[in-house]
Design a protein around this motif. Structure first.
Motif, PDB file in Angstrom:
ATOM      1  N   CYS A  36       0.823  -1.213   0.000  1.00 37.63           N
ATOM      2  CA  CYS A  36       0.000   0.000   0.000  1.00 37.63           C
ATOM      3  C   CYS A  36       0.857   1.263   0.000  1.00 37.63           C
ATOM      4  O   CYS A  36       0.559   2.215  -0.712  1.00 37.63           O
ATOM      5  CB  CYS A  36      -0.943   0.003   1.195  1.00 37.63           C
ATOM      6  SG  CYS A  36      -2.302  -1.174   1.000  1.00 37.63           S
ATOM      7  N   ILE A  43      -1.284   4.480  -0.312  1.00 34.79           N
ATOM      8  CA  ILE A  43      -2.441   4.409   0.578  1.00 34.79           C
ATOM      9  C   ILE A  43      -1.897   4.399   2.006  1.00 34.79           C
ATOM     10  O   ILE A  43      -1.242   3.432   2.410  1.00 34.79           O
ATOM     11  CB  ILE A  43      -3.266   3.136   0.315  1.00 34.79           C
ATOM     12  CG1 ILE A  43      -3.714   3.090  -1.139  1.00 34.79           C
ATOM     13  CG2 ILE A  43      -4.454   3.061   1.274  1.00 34.79           C
ATOM     14  CD1 ILE A  43      -4.200   1.727  -1.582  1.00 34.79           C
ATOM     15  N   LYS A  70     -10.018   4.254   3.136  1.00 31.28           N
ATOM     16  CA  LYS A  70      -8.640   3.755   3.030  1.00 31.28           C
ATOM     17  C   LYS A  70      -8.596   2.228   3.084  1.00 31.28           C
ATOM     18  O   LYS A  70      -7.841   1.592   2.374  1.00 31.28           O
ATOM     19  CB  LYS A  70      -7.764   4.365   4.117  1.00 31.28           C
ATOM     20  CG  LYS A  70      -7.468   5.824   3.879  1.00 31.28           C
ATOM     21  CD  LYS A  70      -6.580   6.372   4.954  1.00 31.28           C
ATOM     22  CE  LYS A  70      -6.340   7.847   4.675  1.00 31.28           C
ATOM     23  NZ  LYS A  70      -6.448   8.661   5.843  1.00 31.28           N
ATOM     24  N   GLN A  73      -9.717   0.961  -0.285  1.00 34.33           N
ATOM     25  CA  GLN A  73      -8.647   1.131  -1.274  1.00 34.33           C
ATOM     26  C   GLN A  73      -7.564   0.077  -1.085  1.00 34.33           C
ATOM     27  O   GLN A  73      -7.094  -0.523  -2.056  1.00 34.33           O
ATOM     28  CB  GLN A  73      -8.037   2.535  -1.165  1.00 34.33           C
ATOM     29  CG  GLN A  73      -8.953   3.642  -1.607  1.00 34.33           C
ATOM     30  CD  GLN A  73      -8.398   5.020  -1.271  1.00 34.33           C
ATOM     31  OE1 GLN A  73      -7.657   5.198  -0.300  1.00 34.33           O
ATOM     32  NE2 GLN A  73      -8.786   5.999  -2.073  1.00 34.33           N
ATOM     33  N   THR A  77      -6.422  -3.041  -3.564  1.00 36.25           N
ATOM     34  CA  THR A  77      -5.018  -3.152  -3.967  1.00 36.25           C
ATOM     35  C   THR A  77      -4.493  -4.573  -3.808  1.00 36.25           C
ATOM     36  O   THR A  77      -3.699  -5.036  -4.621  1.00 36.25           O
ATOM     37  CB  THR A  77      -4.153  -2.176  -3.154  1.00 36.25           C
ATOM     38  OG1 THR A  77      -4.581  -0.843  -3.437  1.00 36.25           O
ATOM     39  CG2 THR A  77      -2.676  -2.306  -3.487  1.00 36.25           C
TER      40      THR A  77
END
Length: 85
Positions: A36, A43, A70, A73, A77
């Motif tokens: 991340c 992120i 978050k 996201q 990912t």
């Protein structure tokens, strides 16, 4: 019946999955945090969010329910489907 007793009953009935803390979970969480932060658009994932996602991957689970942007996201990912409540 206490709330904890109800939780234990639900675990026995298979309504919840318990995933023990292992080195594999820690390894997954660390890899997620690194992935991340090193993403094209980093992120800033919080450490406990990384642990939650690591537990999901170590437990071979494929989705999470979360309202946190978050977390969603980061889940995307690493290939975890996120569901907005």
């Amino acid at each position: 019946m206490t709330l904890f007793d109800l939780y234990l009953l639900h675990v026995r009935q298979g309504r919840y999955v318990t995933i023990p803390w292992t080195d594999a979970v820690a390894k997954e969480a660390r890899a997620i945090l690194e992935q991340c932060i090193n993403a094209t658009l980093p992120i800033p994932l919080r450490s406990l969010d990384g642990l939650h996602l690591g537990i999901l991957l170590a437990g071979k689970l494929t989705s999470i329910v979360t309202a946190d942007l978050k977390m969603r996201q980061a889940a995307t990912t690493v290939g975890i489907t996120s569901i907005v409540p």
